[in-house]
Design a protein around this motif. Structure first.
Motif, mmCIF file in Angstrom:
data_model
loop_
_atom_site.group_PDB
_atom_site.id
_atom_site.type_symbol
_atom_site.label_atom_id
_atom_site.label_comp_id
_atom_site.label_asym_id
_atom_site.label_seq_id
_atom_site.Cartn_x
_atom_site.Cartn_y
_atom_site.Cartn_z
ATOM 1 N N ALA B 43 0.813 -1.272 0.095
ATOM 2 C CA ALA B 43 -0.146 -0.042 -0.123
ATOM 3 C C ALA B 43 0.919 1.347 -0.102
ATOM 4 C CB ALA B 43 -0.971 -0.103 1.214
ATOM 5 N N GLU B 44 1.824 1.214 0.876
ATOM 6 C CA GLU B 44 2.606 2.269 0.807
ATOM 7 C C GLU B 44 3.757 2.727 -0.649
ATOM 8 O OE1 GLU B 44 5.628 2.082 4.130
ATOM 9 O OE2 GLU B 44 3.863 1.455 5.579
ATOM 10 N N HIS B 45 3.972 1.486 -1.275
ATOM 11 C CA HIS B 45 4.605 1.583 -2.539
ATOM 12 C C HIS B 45 3.707 2.351 -3.719
ATOM 13 C CE1 HIS B 45 7.080 -0.300 -5.637
ATOM 14 N NE2 HIS B 45 6.069 -0.130 -6.277
ATOM 15 N N LYS B 46 2.637 1.672 -3.527
ATOM 16 C CA LYS B 46 1.462 2.253 -4.462
ATOM 17 C C LYS B 46 1.027 3.570 -4.326
ATOM 18 C CE LYS B 46 -0.221 -2.207 -6.130
ATOM 19 N NZ LYS B 46 -1.259 -3.185 -6.202
ATOM 20 N N TRP B 47 0.983 4.056 -2.951
ATOM 21 C CA TRP B 47 0.683 5.382 -2.535
ATOM 22 C C TRP B 47 1.518 6.326 -3.084
ATOM 23 C CZ3 TRP B 47 -3.820 7.271 -0.658
ATOM 24 C CH2 TRP B 47 -3.779 8.578 -0.332
ATOM 25 N N THR B 48 3.002 5.997 -3.030
ATOM 26 C CA THR B 48 3.890 6.818 -3.588
ATOM 27 C C THR B 48 3.911 7.057 -5.105
ATOM 28 O OG1 THR B 48 5.370 6.033 -1.665
ATOM 29 C CG2 THR B 48 6.419 7.198 -3.382
ATOM 30 N N ARG B 49 3.561 6.019 -5.605
ATOM 31 C CA ARG B 49 3.277 5.869 -7.453
ATOM 32 C C ARG B 49 2.292 6.814 -7.626
ATOM 33 N NH1 ARG B 49 8.141 4.587 -8.622
ATOM 34 N NH2 ARG B 49 8.908 2.250 -8.572
ATOM 35 N N GLU B 50 1.299 6.851 -6.904
ATOM 36 C CA GLU B 50 -0.066 7.515 -7.135
ATOM 37 C C GLU B 50 -0.201 8.865 -6.802
ATOM 38 O OE1 GLU B 50 -2.965 4.718 -6.086
ATOM 39 O OE2 GLU B 50 -2.176 3.283 -7.457
ATOM 40 N N HIS B 51 0.409 9.265 -5.457
ATOM 41 C CA HIS B 51 0.414 10.381 -5.079
ATOM 42 C C HIS B 51 1.457 10.909 -4.475
ATOM 43 C CE1 HIS B 51 -3.895 9.409 -4.898
ATOM 44 N NE2 HIS B 51 -3.854 8.441 -4.573
ATOM 45 N N ALA B 52 1.735 11.007 -2.825
ATOM 46 C CA ALA B 52 2.967 11.400 -2.371
ATOM 47 C C ALA B 52 3.492 10.464 -1.160
ATOM 48 C CB ALA B 52 3.133 12.804 -2.397
ATOM 49 N N GLY B 53 4.659 10.028 -1.143
ATOM 50 C CA GLY B 53 5.069 9.216 0.113
ATOM 51 C C GLY B 53 6.150 10.007 0.877
ATOM 52 N N LEU B 54 6.037 10.095 2.010
ATOM 53 C CA LEU B 54 7.068 10.947 2.809
ATOM 54 C C LEU B 54 8.046 9.797 3.728
ATOM 55 C CD1 LEU B 54 8.041 13.561 3.965
ATOM 56 C CD2 LEU B 54 6.304 13.311 6.123
ATOM 57 N N PHE B 55 9.390 9.848 3.138
ATOM 58 C CA PHE B 55 10.329 9.062 3.722
ATOM 59 C C PHE B 55 11.376 9.938 4.812
ATOM 60 C CE2 PHE B 55 9.862 5.960 0.326
ATOM 61 C CZ PHE B 55 9.085 6.721 -0.614
ATOM 62 N N ASP B 56 11.561 9.131 6.006
ATOM 63 C CA ASP B 56 12.715 9.739 6.870
ATOM 64 C C ASP B 56 14.104 9.216 6.470
ATOM 65 O OD1 ASP B 56 14.370 10.880 8.608
ATOM 66 O OD2 ASP B 56 13.131 9.912 10.352
ATOM 67 N N VAL B 57 15.004 9.982 5.876
ATOM 68 C CA VAL B 57 16.245 9.552 5.216
ATOM 69 C C VAL B 57 17.377 10.137 6.128
ATOM 70 C CG1 VAL B 57 15.424 8.437 2.918
ATOM 71 C CG2 VAL B 57 16.013 10.773 3.545
ATOM 72 N N SER B 58 17.004 10.614 7.362
ATOM 73 C CA SER B 58 17.825 11.350 8.183
ATOM 74 C C SER B 58 19.110 10.465 8.410
ATOM 75 C CB SER B 58 17.125 11.774 9.334
ATOM 76 O OG SER B 58 15.954 12.410 9.383
ATOM 77 N N HIS B 59 19.127 9.088 8.288
ATOM 78 C CA HIS B 59 20.372 8.376 8.576
ATOM 79 C C HIS B 59 21.421 8.456 7.640
ATOM 80 C CE1 HIS B 59 17.625 6.290 5.746
ATOM 81 N NE2 HIS B 59 18.518 5.420 5.456
ATOM 82 N N MET B 60 20.952 9.040 6.492
ATOM 83 C CA MET B 60 22.026 9.382 5.360
ATOM 84 C C MET B 60 23.048 10.356 5.829
ATOM 85 S SD MET B 60 19.925 8.666 2.056
ATOM 86 C CE MET B 60 21.385 8.812 0.975
ATOM 87 N N GLY B 61 23.878 10.671 4.939
ATOM 88 C CA GLY B 61 24.995 11.453 5.298
ATOM 89 C C GLY B 61 25.062 13.022 4.568
ATOM 90 N N PRO B 62 24.231 13.780 4.981
ATOM 91 C CA PRO B 62 24.278 15.082 4.284
ATOM 92 C C PRO B 62 25.348 15.671 4.837
ATOM 93 C CG PRO B 62 22.354 15.132 5.861
ATOM 94 C CD PRO B 62 23.077 13.845 5.790
ATOM 95 N N SER B 63 26.003 16.707 4.139
ATOM 96 C CA SER B 63 27.152 17.347 4.817
ATOM 97 C C SER B 63 27.572 18.599 3.712
ATOM 98 C CB SER B 63 28.402 16.482 4.837
ATOM 99 O OG SER B 63 28.603 15.942 3.576
ATOM 100 N N PHE B 64 28.468 19.388 4.295
ATOM 101 C CA PHE B 64 28.692 20.463 3.415
ATOM 102 C C PHE B 64 30.476 20.715 3.402
ATOM 103 C CE2 PHE B 64 24.445 21.337 4.671
ATOM 104 C CZ PHE B 64 23.820 22.028 3.449
ATOM 105 N N LEU B 65 30.962 20.851 2.439
ATOM 106 C CA LEU B 65 32.224 21.047 2.254
ATOM 107 C C LEU B 65 32.562 22.539 2.007
ATOM 108 C CD1 LEU B 65 34.984 19.673 2.394
ATOM 109 C CD2 LEU B 65 35.038 19.195 -0.265
ATOM 110 N N LEU B 66 33.221 23.173 2.793
ATOM 111 C CA LEU B 66 33.469 24.719 2.768
ATOM 112 C C LEU B 66 34.982 25.117 2.577
ATOM 113 C CD1 LEU B 66 31.021 24.056 5.177
ATOM 114 C CD2 LEU B 66 30.801 26.544 4.415
ATOM 115 N N LEU B 67 35.201 25.784 1.496
ATOM 116 C CA LEU B 67 36.479 26.454 1.265
ATOM 117 C C LEU B 67 36.822 27.611 2.466
ATOM 118 C CD1 LEU B 67 38.334 26.107 -0.916
ATOM 119 C CD2 LEU B 67 37.298 28.165 -2.228
#
Lengths: 121, 389
Positions: B43-67
């Motif tokens: 149901a979650e899969h199909k909902w995402t294909r048809e409407h909008a699914g909200l995922f928490d991907v906070s475990h990933m590694g966002p970062s900024f490299l600053l000069l």
């Protein structure tokens, strides 16, 4: 008719020398959406604890073990077209196979309703 | 059923929200994360294909490299920071336009993938000399050490993995995000920007890993719950767990690091030639260039392919055999495709067996099942690519 349960969440509904095997509502809820079922063959001889079937959820495959020794007399062909019956009706339309029991006494070691309710509490 | 070990697991900033929503928490990449919510993966899969699914991907590694030391010349500062990371990857980072995101790979000297990642150049000239870097959860420590070492004393890597990282994916995702944060719909696919919202700044990318249009939003931890709930308040949005995240990316034919990509797999073997930028190919100045350029020219041992599998799903590790029964490869990801109602898989086979339509077999629990090489993606991508202004 009595129903007995294994620790691995199979049930067997026993009527005389015959039993109907499936997985419990608790088990289907833990597995999530079932998308494929591999059934045993009719005439296949199983010992208690043998791998009898495989149910596949979106995520993983899980073996179903025979709750008792016996011979497979019937398999639920409806699951080939509609494996989700295990989710929607695990103890009725979602049964997996029927078994002619070798020794009904073997079932005494399994849990009854009250013990299984405690096991999954 | 084995009980998962819960000790030593990190929690994401939205942990309480997942629990409140009835998320089934499982260990994943060292974090406790929801594999599904009560409605279930299909149901979650199909909902995402048809409407909008909200995922928490906070475990990933966002970062900024600053000069560290900026010249004040935006283009020059971008080129300086790009030159620090380009020796690690096969993408053209120097050539990124302001606001542009590029999918690329971090490579070892043998041309194998250490990770796949996103690198992006800020749109605002005031932020020139910065790269937005998003790496995978399982590899983030190693990736960051590598990037920080390459930056030497010239740039500083700031981790942002204490923040919330939310992905809103699906055909209705961008309109929903735009209603909450006006201006989001003006982003083209694979571009990003910084937006004010309710007293904080959000970093919003039009990107994702489901094959659908959508956005990924980096939010300060103090505002993450508020943003999550503001998005969920829209009836077109439902929360989606890791299970559907995996089935969506599998249908989209996108490789998952640690499964379809590892230190032995080159970008060309993985079918990611688009990620080897032309300028870099011509200069042959990336790790593993001799091997990769040879493969790029057609001298290729194995290739990642898509398979339609008949019968039971062929999972990771299943053997792939040719029509005559000779073992030729292995499945690297496989499962059930809810949008197609059949089993699909990704795996590696020799180039000679990789043309769409080739009849192969897979071994599932010791039994052979028919499989057929299928063009990727399994389900067409529906990205919204706008002309860059």
């Amino acid at each position: 008719m009595t129903t007995k349960y294994t620790e691995d969440h199979e049930y067997i509904r026993v009527d005389g020398a015959h039993g109907i095997v499936g997985i419990t509502n608790y088990a289907q809820d833990q597995l999530g959406d079932i998308v494929f079922v591999e059934l045993p063959s009719i005439g296949q001889k199983l010992k208690k604890g043998d791998e009898a079937a495989v149910v596949e959820s979106v995520k993983a495959a899980s073996e179903i073990y025979s709750p008792a020794s016996g011979t497979v007399t019937e398999v639920n062909m409806a699951l080939a077209a509609e494996p989700g019956l295990i989710n929607t009706s695990p103890d009725a339309d979602g049964w997996i196979f029927k078994l002619k029991l070798d020794r009904a006494a073997e079932l005494d070691a399994l849990m009854d309703d009250a013990a299984y309710a405690k096991h999954t509490a | 059923m084995a009980e998962p070990q819960t000790e030593d697991l990190k929690t994401v900033v939205l942990n309480d929200e997942h629990v409140k929503l009835g998320g089934r928490m499982v260990p994943f990449s060292g974090y406790s994360l929801p594999v599904q919510y009560p409605t279930g993966i299909i149901a979650e899969h199909k909902w995402t294909r048809e409407h909008a699914g909200l995922f928490d991907v906070s475990h990933m590694g966002p970062s900024f490299l600053l000069l560290d030391q900026k010249s004040g010349d935006a283009q020059k500062d971008h080129e300086t920071i790009a030159a620090l990371v380009e020796p690690l990857v096969c993408g053209d980072i120097k050539g990124l336009k302001p606001g542009q995101i590029r999918y690329t790979l971090l490579l070892n000297e043998a041309g194998g993938a250490l990770d796949d990642l996103m690198l992006a150049r800020p749109a605002d000239p005031a932020w020139a000399g910065t790269l937005y870097v998003i790496v995978n959860a399982g590899t983030k420590q190693g990736d960051w050490s590598r990037i920080a070492a390459a930056a030497g004393g010239q740039a500083k890597l700031n981790r942002a993995d204490n923040c919330g990282l939310l992905a809103l994916q699906g055909p209705e995702a961008v309109a929903i995000a735009d209603r909450l944060v006006p201006g989001v719909q003006d982003l083209g696919f694979m571009t990003y920007g910084s937006f004010s919202w309710g007293g904080t700044q959000l970093v919003i990318s039009r990107s994702g890993y489901t094959g659908e249009d959508g956005v990924e939003i980096l939010v300060e931890p103090e505002y993450a719950t508020q943003l999550w709930n503001a998005l969920l308040a829209d009836p077109r949005v439902k929360p989606i767990g890791l299970g559907a995240r995996d089935s969506l990316r599998l249908e989209a034919g996108l490789p998952l690091y640690g499964h379809d990509l590892d230190e032995t797999v080159s970008p060309t073997e993985a079918g990611l030639n688009f990620a080897i930028s032309k300028r870099r190919r011509e200069a042959a100045d990336f790790p593993g260039a001799p091997r990769i350029l040879k493969e790029f020219a057609g001298d290729l041992g194995r290739v990642r392919v898509g398979l339609f599998v008949e019968g039971a799903p062929a999972r990771e590790g299943a053997e792939i055999l040719d029509a005559s029964g000779a073992a030729i490869g292995r499945v690297t990801s496989g499962g059930f495709a809810p949008s197609l109602n059949r089993a699909i898989a990704l795996g590696f086979v020799p180039a000679a067996s990789s043309s769409p339509g080739t009849k192969l077999q897979v071994s599932v629990r010791g039994r052979l099942q028919p499989a057929e090489v299928t063009p990727l993606p399994f389900v067409p991508h529906r990205y919204v690519r706008k002309a860059t202004p």
